[in-house]
Structures are given as C-alpha cells and as structure tokens.
Write a protein that holds these residues in place. Structure first.
Motif, PDB file in Angstrom:
ATOM      1  N   THR A 146     -25.966  14.840 -21.176  1.00 20.71           N
ATOM      2  CA  THR A 146     -26.307  15.646 -20.008  1.00 20.71           C
ATOM      3  C   THR A 146     -26.306  14.758 -18.763  1.00 20.71           C
ATOM      4  OG1 THR A 146     -28.681  15.237 -20.159  1.00 20.71           O
ATOM      5  CG2 THR A 146     -27.782  17.089 -21.466  1.00 20.71           C
ATOM      6  N   HIS A 147     -26.421  15.396 -17.599  1.00 20.98           N
ATOM      7  CA  HIS A 147     -26.519  14.612 -16.364  1.00 20.98           C
ATOM      8  C   HIS A 147     -27.773  13.739 -16.382  1.00 20.98           C
ATOM      9  CE1 HIS A 147     -23.106  16.256 -14.098  1.00 20.98           C
ATOM     10  NE2 HIS A 147     -23.346  17.368 -14.754  1.00 20.98           N
ATOM     11  N   ALA A 148     -28.850  14.260 -16.938  1.00 20.17           N
ATOM     12  CA  ALA A 148     -30.077  13.463 -17.039  1.00 20.17           C
ATOM     13  C   ALA A 148     -29.870  12.263 -17.957  1.00 20.17           C
ATOM     14  CB  ALA A 148     -31.218  14.332 -17.556  1.00 20.17           C
ATOM     15  N   ASP A 149     -29.143  12.446 -19.063  1.00 22.92           N
ATOM     16  CA  ASP A 149     -28.840  11.344 -19.974  1.00 22.92           C
ATOM     17  C   ASP A 149     -28.047  10.251 -19.256  1.00 22.92           C
ATOM     18  OD1 ASP A 149     -30.009  12.668 -22.153  1.00 22.92           O
ATOM     19  OD2 ASP A 149     -28.107  13.596 -22.741  1.00 22.92           O
ATOM     20  N   VAL A 150     -27.044  10.684 -18.499  1.00 24.64           N
ATOM     21  CA  VAL A 150     -26.196   9.712 -17.786  1.00 24.64           C
ATOM     22  C   VAL A 150     -27.028   8.903 -16.799  1.00 24.64           C
ATOM     23  CG1 VAL A 150     -24.297   9.474 -16.136  1.00 24.64           C
ATOM     24  CG2 VAL A 150     -24.066  11.023 -18.086  1.00 24.64           C
ATOM     25  N   LEU A 151     -27.890   9.577 -16.060  1.00 18.26           N
ATOM     26  CA  LEU A 151     -28.711   8.873 -15.077  1.00 18.26           C
ATOM     27  C   LEU A 151     -29.671   7.888 -15.739  1.00 18.26           C
ATOM     28  CD1 LEU A 151     -29.521  11.640 -12.458  1.00 18.26           C
ATOM     29  CD2 LEU A 151     -28.160   9.573 -12.104  1.00 18.26           C
ATOM     30  N   ARG A 152     -30.233   8.280 -16.887  1.00 12.81           N
ATOM     31  CA  ARG A 152     -31.125   7.364 -17.586  1.00 12.81           C
ATOM     32  C   ARG A 152     -30.383   6.118 -18.057  1.00 12.81           C
ATOM     33  NH1 ARG A 152     -33.848  12.140 -19.442  1.00 12.81           N
ATOM     34  NH2 ARG A 152     -32.350  12.374 -21.150  1.00 12.81           N
ATOM     35  N   SER A 153     -29.224   6.299 -18.667  1.00 14.83           N
ATOM     36  CA  SER A 153     -28.449   5.159 -19.136  1.00 14.83           C
ATOM     37  C   SER A 153     -27.977   4.298 -17.966  1.00 14.83           C
ATOM     38  CB  SER A 153     -27.244   5.647 -19.950  1.00 14.83           C
ATOM     39  OG  SER A 153     -27.658   6.279 -21.139  1.00 14.83           O
ATOM     40  N   LEU A 154     -27.597   4.955 -16.877  1.00 10.77           N
ATOM     41  CA  LEU A 154     -27.133   4.224 -15.715  1.00 10.77           C
ATOM     42  C   LEU A 154     -28.246   3.397 -15.089  1.00 10.77           C
ATOM     43  CD1 LEU A 154     -24.560   3.809 -14.084  1.00 10.77           C
ATOM     44  CD2 LEU A 154     -25.170   5.805 -12.711  1.00 10.77           C
ATOM     45  N   SER A 155     -29.456   3.906 -15.123  1.00  9.52           N
ATOM     46  CA  SER A 155     -30.595   3.143 -14.603  1.00  9.52           C
ATOM     47  C   SER A 155     -30.813   1.865 -15.408  1.00  9.52           C
ATOM     48  CB  SER A 155     -31.863   4.000 -14.628  1.00  9.52           C
ATOM     49  OG  SER A 155     -31.745   5.087 -13.739  1.00  9.52           O
ATOM     50  N   VAL A 156     -30.609   1.937 -16.723  1.00 10.48           N
ATOM     51  CA  VAL A 156     -30.722   0.744 -17.569  1.00 10.48           C
ATOM     52  C   VAL A 156     -29.669  -0.286 -17.170  1.00 10.48           C
ATOM     53  CG1 VAL A 156     -30.497  -0.133 -19.929  1.00 10.48           C
ATOM     54  CG2 VAL A 156     -31.721   2.009 -19.502  1.00 10.48           C
ATOM     55  N   LEU A 157     -28.440   0.159 -16.966  1.00  9.61           N
ATOM     56  CA  LEU A 157     -27.362  -0.754 -16.580  1.00  9.61           C
ATOM     57  C   LEU A 157     -27.620  -1.360 -15.203  1.00  9.61           C
ATOM     58  CD1 LEU A 157     -24.179   1.185 -17.747  1.00  9.61           C
ATOM     59  CD2 LEU A 157     -25.477  -0.545 -18.974  1.00  9.61           C
ATOM     60  N   ALA A 158     -28.097  -0.547 -14.274  1.00  7.49           N
ATOM     61  CA  ALA A 158     -28.374  -1.054 -12.929  1.00  7.49           C
ATOM     62  C   ALA A 158     -29.459  -2.124 -12.969  1.00  7.49           C
ATOM     63  CB  ALA A 158     -28.782   0.100 -12.007  1.00  7.49           C
ATOM     64  N   HIS A 159     -30.494  -1.895 -13.773  1.00  7.92           N
ATOM     65  CA  HIS A 159     -31.560  -2.886 -13.913  1.00  7.92           C
ATOM     66  C   HIS A 159     -31.008  -4.181 -14.499  1.00  7.92           C
ATOM     67  CE1 HIS A 159     -35.529  -4.573 -14.635  1.00  7.92           C
ATOM     68  NE2 HIS A 159     -35.157  -4.823 -15.883  1.00  7.92           N
ATOM     69  N   GLN A 169     -21.460  -8.793 -20.803  1.00  3.65           N
ATOM     70  CA  GLN A 169     -22.724  -8.307 -21.362  1.00  3.65           C
ATOM     71  C   GLN A 169     -23.007  -6.869 -20.925  1.00  3.65           C
ATOM     72  OE1 GLN A 169     -25.072 -11.495 -19.657  1.00  3.65           O
ATOM     73  NE2 GLN A 169     -25.470 -12.353 -21.691  1.00  3.65           N
ATOM     74  N   THR A 170     -22.689  -6.572 -19.646  1.00  3.51           N
ATOM     75  CA  THR A 170     -22.910  -5.215 -19.144  1.00  3.51           C
ATOM     76  C   THR A 170     -22.014  -4.222 -19.869  1.00  3.51           C
ATOM     77  OG1 THR A 170     -23.473  -6.123 -16.967  1.00  3.51           O
ATOM     78  CG2 THR A 170     -22.979  -3.773 -17.083  1.00  3.51           C
ATOM     79  N   ASP A 171     -20.787  -4.625 -20.147  1.00  2.00           N
ATOM     80  CA  ASP A 171     -19.867  -3.756 -20.879  1.00  2.00           C
ATOM     81  C   ASP A 171     -20.409  -3.455 -22.277  1.00  2.00           C
ATOM     82  OD1 ASP A 171     -17.172  -2.439 -21.024  1.00  2.00           O
ATOM     83  OD2 ASP A 171     -16.928  -3.864 -22.677  1.00  2.00           O
ATOM     84  N   TRP A 172     -20.940  -4.479 -22.940  1.00  2.61           N
ATOM     85  CA  TRP A 172     -21.543  -4.274 -24.267  1.00  2.61           C
ATOM     86  C   TRP A 172     -22.715  -3.300 -24.173  1.00  2.61           C
ATOM     87  CZ3 TRP A 172     -26.565  -5.367 -25.827  1.00  2.61           C
ATOM     88  CH2 TRP A 172     -26.823  -5.198 -27.198  1.00  2.61           C
ATOM     89  N   LEU A 173     -23.587  -3.516 -23.184  1.00  2.00           N
ATOM     90  CA  LEU A 173     -24.754  -2.651 -23.022  1.00  2.00           C
ATOM     91  C   LEU A 173     -24.333  -1.222 -22.704  1.00  2.00           C
ATOM     92  CD1 LEU A 173     -27.870  -2.631 -22.977  1.00  2.00           C
ATOM     93  CD2 LEU A 173     -27.735  -3.099 -20.512  1.00  2.00           C
ATOM     94  N   ALA A 174     -23.292  -1.076 -21.901  1.00  2.00           N
ATOM     95  CA  ALA A 174     -22.799   0.261 -21.557  1.00  2.00           C
ATOM     96  C   ALA A 174     -22.315   0.997 -22.803  1.00  2.00           C
ATOM     97  CB  ALA A 174     -21.682   0.166 -20.525  1.00  2.00           C
ATOM     98  N   HIS A 175     -21.623   0.288 -23.690  1.00  2.00           N
ATOM     99  CA  HIS A 175     -21.165   0.927 -24.924  1.00  2.00           C
ATOM    100  C   HIS A 175     -22.353   1.336 -25.801  1.00  2.00           C
ATOM    101  CE1 HIS A 175     -17.117  -0.451 -23.852  1.00  2.00           C
ATOM    102  NE2 HIS A 175     -16.693   0.374 -24.776  1.00  2.00           N
ATOM    103  N   VAL A 176     -23.376   0.494 -25.848  1.00  2.00           N
ATOM    104  CA  VAL A 176     -24.574   0.832 -26.623  1.00  2.00           C
ATOM    105  C   VAL A 176     -25.208   2.126 -26.105  1.00  2.00           C
ATOM    106  CG1 VAL A 176     -26.951   0.106 -27.145  1.00  2.00           C
ATOM    107  CG2 VAL A 176     -25.071  -1.538 -27.332  1.00  2.00           C
ATOM    108  N   HIS A 177     -25.196   2.301 -24.785  1.00  2.00           N
ATOM    109  CA  HIS A 177     -25.828   3.466 -24.167  1.00  2.00           C
ATOM    110  C   HIS A 177     -24.845   4.624 -23.940  1.00  2.00           C
ATOM    111  CE1 HIS A 177     -29.935   2.030 -23.315  1.00  2.00           C
ATOM    112  NE2 HIS A 177     -29.377   0.835 -23.329  1.00  2.00           N
TER     113      HIS A 177
END
Length: 209
Positions: A146-159, A169-177
């Motif tokens: 969902t859009h909420a899911d995307v925003l939550r995962s994106l907040s993790v990547l931004a942090h 490392q960010t690419d790995w984390l993005a795949h995890v999320h």
C-alpha cells in the motif's frame, strides 16, 4: 539533470493517459529498466497520480522469453507502459487485452507530455490503497504494497542514508523492505522533500544512477 517540475509534468502526462483508458486501481506494468532515470520515475509516479498500482519489471524480464511471460501471467495488468526502445521487444509477449503505450519524457502513446499533462485531474488516493507490486523471478515479493507500506519502508531507507549507509548497503536494505526495484527513484524525491520543506518546481532532481 531534470527538475522536479519536469518530473511532475511527466507524471501528470502518464496519469492523464492512464486515467482515460483504465479505471483507478488498475495494475500497470512498467517495462522500463528499473532505476534507469527520469523516464522510469515519471511512469512510476504517473501510476500513483492516476490512483493505480505500479508493477515494475525486473531488468532480466525485459529481454523477453520465459521470465517476461511469467511476469505478465502473474501480474495480469490492465495496462502496460514501455520505454520506446523496449516496446517492440515486449509488446508481442502480452495477451492482447491490455492497453499498451510507449512512454518517455517527450510523449506518451505519441501524444506530447505537455498536452497530456494539462488534462490530468487530481484524485484522492488513500494510504491503504495498493501502490506497488514488485515482481521477482522467484515470486517472493508479489503481495501488493500500500502507499502507507511504501512510505514506511522509504522512511527506513532515508534514515539509513542519513546515517551514512553506502549505495550497496542501501540497495540490500531496499530489497529486504520490498523496494528493490524502485528505491532510487523514490529516495531521491523523498530526500528532496525532507530537507527545507516543499521542493521548488525548478529545483534539480537527482536522477537515479
């Protein structure tokens, strides 16, 4: 280099085209190389401007063959947006019932983006609405985000990016999320909004590399 204003223009043009041919909530397969730059980002945000679910194809599926056929079967899209250079390769792999259009920074289905963008009408999109389905050859990430899911995962990547995490490392984390195919386009926009308030229309947008 592309500005936020130009990216918004592309997205509005894509959304206007999609809104005229399929209903909100439709799945739209994106046959652009993920993370390839403004054309991919414009198609992705255009889906969301139109209230539709983006289904980006992994790069391996874009050469055609069994992986592309499998992606089409699983996604069951109502529409397909393809980079012009890939349109001839992928078009014959679809069932024939989908709306198919080539799209880039100058035109969508042959119509100039400036003309199309003026016809876009905003619509409300709920946080609980489906935003993204990331097809993978293994089929391990196909539940809609969902859009909420995307925003939550994106907040993790931004942090993580603010803490100095490098690209690998960010690419790995993005795949995890679950954002492995889209994180570069999204993080660039997210970070632009995260520093100093709203992005100016003429502010440069860092194209994903």
């Amino acid at each position: 280099m592309i500005t936020y204003g130009a990216l918004d223009l592309r997205a509005r043009a894509v959304a206007a085209f999609l809104g005229a041919v399929v209903p909100p909530g439709s799945r739209v397969l994106l046959a652009h190389v993920p993370g390839s730059g403004a054309d991919f980002a414009g198609a992705l945000f255009g889906c969301w401007y139109a209230g539709m679910t983006a289904v980006p194809l992994p790069a391996g599926a874009l050469a055609g063959g069994a992986q592309l056929r499998d992606a089409v079967r699983r996604a069951a899209p109502e529409a397909v947006l393809a980079a012009p250079a890939l349109a001839a390769v992928v078009r014959h792999r679809f069932r024939g019932g989908e709306v198919f259009a080539a799209s880039d920074g100058s035109a969508v289905d042959g119509e100039p983006v400036g003309t199309l963008a003026r016809r876009w009408l905003p619509l409300g999109v709920l946080p609980s609405a489906d935003a993204l389905v990331c097809h993978t050859p293994e089929g391990d990430c196909e539940a809609p985000f969902t859009h909420a899911d995307v925003l939550r995962s994106l907040s993790v990547l931004a942090h993580a990016a603010r803490q100095g995490m490098d690209r690998e490392q960010t690419d790995w984390l993005a795949h995890v999320h679950g954002l492995g195919l889209v994180w570069e386009a999204l993080l660039a926009v997210h970070q632009g909004h995260g520093h100093g308030g709203p992005v100016r229309p003429a502010a440069p947008w860092w194209p994903p590399r």
